[in-house]
Design an enzyme around this catalytic site. Structure first.
Site, PDB file in Angstrom:
ATOM      1  N   TYR A  33       0.913  -1.163   0.045  1.00 51.33           N
ATOM      2  CA  TYR A  33      -0.001   0.026   0.133  1.00 51.33           C
ATOM      3  C   TYR A  33       0.886   1.339   0.035  1.00 51.33           C
ATOM      4  CZ  TYR A  33       0.979   0.960   4.920  1.00 51.33           C
ATOM      5  OH  TYR A  33       1.487   1.190   6.173  1.00 51.33           O
ATOM      6  N   LYS A 148       6.696  -1.713   1.835  1.00 48.73           N
ATOM      7  CA  LYS A 148       5.267  -1.397   2.476  1.00 48.73           C
ATOM      8  C   LYS A 148       4.284  -2.512   2.364  1.00 48.73           C
ATOM      9  CE  LYS A 148       3.095   3.239   3.279  1.00 48.73           C
ATOM     10  NZ  LYS A 148       3.093   3.243   4.697  1.00 48.73           N
ATOM     11  N   GLU A 181      12.031   2.212  14.422  1.00 48.79           N
ATOM     12  CA  GLU A 181      10.986   3.220  13.897  1.00 48.79           C
ATOM     13  C   GLU A 181       9.787   3.004  14.823  1.00 48.79           C
ATOM     14  OE1 GLU A 181       9.790   2.586  10.040  1.00 48.79           O
ATOM     15  OE2 GLU A 181       9.873   0.661  10.072  1.00 48.79           O
ATOM     16  N   LEU A 206      11.078   1.249   7.258  1.00 48.57           N
ATOM     17  CA  LEU A 206      10.493   1.829   6.189  1.00 48.57           C
ATOM     18  C   LEU A 206      11.185   2.994   5.576  1.00 48.57           C
ATOM     19  CD1 LEU A 206       8.038   1.362   3.919  1.00 48.57           C
ATOM     20  CD2 LEU A 206       6.839   3.191   5.300  1.00 48.57           C
TER      21      LEU A 206
HETATM   22  N1  PLP Z   1       7.384   3.777   9.089  1.00 53.61           N
HETATM   23  C1  PLP Z   1       6.326   2.960   9.230  1.00 53.61           C
HETATM   24  C2  PLP Z   1       6.290   1.628   9.847  1.00 53.61           C
HETATM   25  C3  PLP Z   1       5.099   3.418   8.637  1.00 53.61           C
HETATM   26  O1  PLP Z   1       3.986   2.593   8.450  1.00 53.61           O
HETATM   27  C4  PLP Z   1       5.417   4.995   7.874  1.00 53.61           C
HETATM   28  C5  PLP Z   1       3.790   5.483   7.192  1.00 53.61           C
HETATM   29  O2  PLP Z   1       3.077   4.908   7.321  1.00 53.61           O
HETATM   30  C6  PLP Z   1       6.140   5.428   8.050  1.00 53.61           C
HETATM   31  C7  PLP Z   1       7.439   5.116   8.758  1.00 53.61           C
HETATM   32  C8  PLP Z   1       6.286   6.888   7.526  1.00 53.61           C
HETATM   33  O3  PLP Z   1       6.358   6.876   6.190  1.00 53.61           O
HETATM   34  P1  PLP Z   1       6.069   8.058   5.225  1.00 53.61           P
HETATM   35  O4  PLP Z   1       6.682   9.284   5.587  1.00 53.61           O
HETATM   36  O5  PLP Z   1       6.276   7.666   3.743  1.00 53.61           O
HETATM   37  O6  PLP Z   1       4.567   8.236   5.481  1.00 53.61           O
END
Ligand code: PLP
Length: 284
Positions: A33, A148, A181, A206
């Site tokens: 996603y 993702k 994270e 991620l």
């Molecule tokens: N880390 C995880 C596990 C996430 O699910 C997300 C966003 O959904 C992020 C980091 C932040 O990613 P982004 O800045 O692309 O929204």
């Protein structure tokens, strides 16, 4: 006004939207996603989000459901039909519908679902103004967190534990004792020397789009950046801490496991970066 979702070629009422029970997303979480922020009716950092979508699909040997221009059109049309000016657009691709069996199906076509929703601006404004608390807990996810994937069970369990502990987010800690994270955000600190510290890209996290844009913004603001892992202990004695994600860009962290970070209020580097993001995030 009723919400509209895009499901496999059709715009349907959100309340009635559905996929087949043998969609592999439903059966196996066999899908990926993306969530793209929307400001003033425009998509934020769309190119980076779509690149990451293609990468996630590639890593799982899945096909793009359609050519990129068609997908971009659907994202915009879903926003338009839902009258979303500030919010986000969600896009999910699964390996498609096939009789339930673990190996990849031979003839399934990828499924695509797109939804849009408005941002809870008040909730975000409160979190940004006051800062939030995070709690640390073991990272129980698989070894490919750079993909993702829609398989989010460990993330959900972590977020729920955090909420039950009265915190906003969970900071996940790997087996070596370093923060990976947040359950749905990237994790950052500002160290004693004013350097911005965040874990480097790799299979452990991620690669957040907000993270990438913030690194660019920080460097151009003359803020020194160090991409290295940090421990919960170091974070607790850091000057500042924050989380980042497309939904809210930056939210200051003022307490970790009940311990105050700095003077327990949103830090100046954090707020400066939040402001700088506006100049670097690309709207299209
Ligand atoms: N880390 C995880 C596990 C996430 O699910 C997300 C966003 O959904 C992020 C980091 C932040 O990613 P982004 O800045 O692309 O929204």
């Amino acid at each position: 006004m009723s919400r509209i979702a895009y499901v496999n070629g059709h715009y349907v009422r959100h309340a009635e939207a559905g996929v087949h029970i043998e969609d592999r997303g439903y059966q196996f979480a066999d899908g990926v996603y993306e969530v793209c922020g929307v400001r003033g009716g425009k998509l934020m950092d769309e190119t980076l989000h779509l690149e990451r979508l293609q990468r996630s699909l590639h890593e799982l040997r899945m096909e793009m459901p359609m050519p990129l221009p068609a997908l971009k059109h659907i994202l915009r049309e879903t926003l338009r039909r839902n009258h979303v000016l500030n919010g986000m657009v969600y896009c999910q691709v699964t390996r498609g519908v096939a009789p339930r069996d673990h190996p990849f199906p031979e003839n399934a076509r990828p499924s695509l679902v797109v939804t849009a929703k408005r941002l809870n601006e008040t909730r975000i404004a409160v979190a940004v103004t006051h800062g939030v608390e995070v709690v640390t807990m073991p990272d129980q996810r698989w070894a490919r967190r750079d993909i993702k994937s829609i398989a989010l069970l460990p993330n959900i369990l972590a977020k729920q534990s955090a909420r039950e502990a009265g915190a906003y987010e969970a900071w996940l800690v790997d087996e070596e004792g370093f923060v990976t994270e947040g359950s749905s955000t990237n994790a950052w600190i500002v160290d004693g020397e004013g350097r911005l510290v965040t874990r480097p890209e790799g299979p452990g996290i991620l690669s957040g789009i907000t993270r990438r844009v913030l690194l660019q913004a920080a460097r151009s603001e003359g803020i020194e950046v160090v991409e290295r892992p940090f421990t919960p202990q170091e974070a607790k004695s850091a000057r500042e801490a924050f989380i980042s994600a497309s939904s809210a860009i930056i939210i200051p962290v003022i307490r970790i496991d009940g311990q105050a970070v700095g003077n327990a209020s949103p830090g100046s580097v954090t707020l400066r970066l939040r402001e700088a993001y506006g100049r670097f995030g690309e709207l299209s």
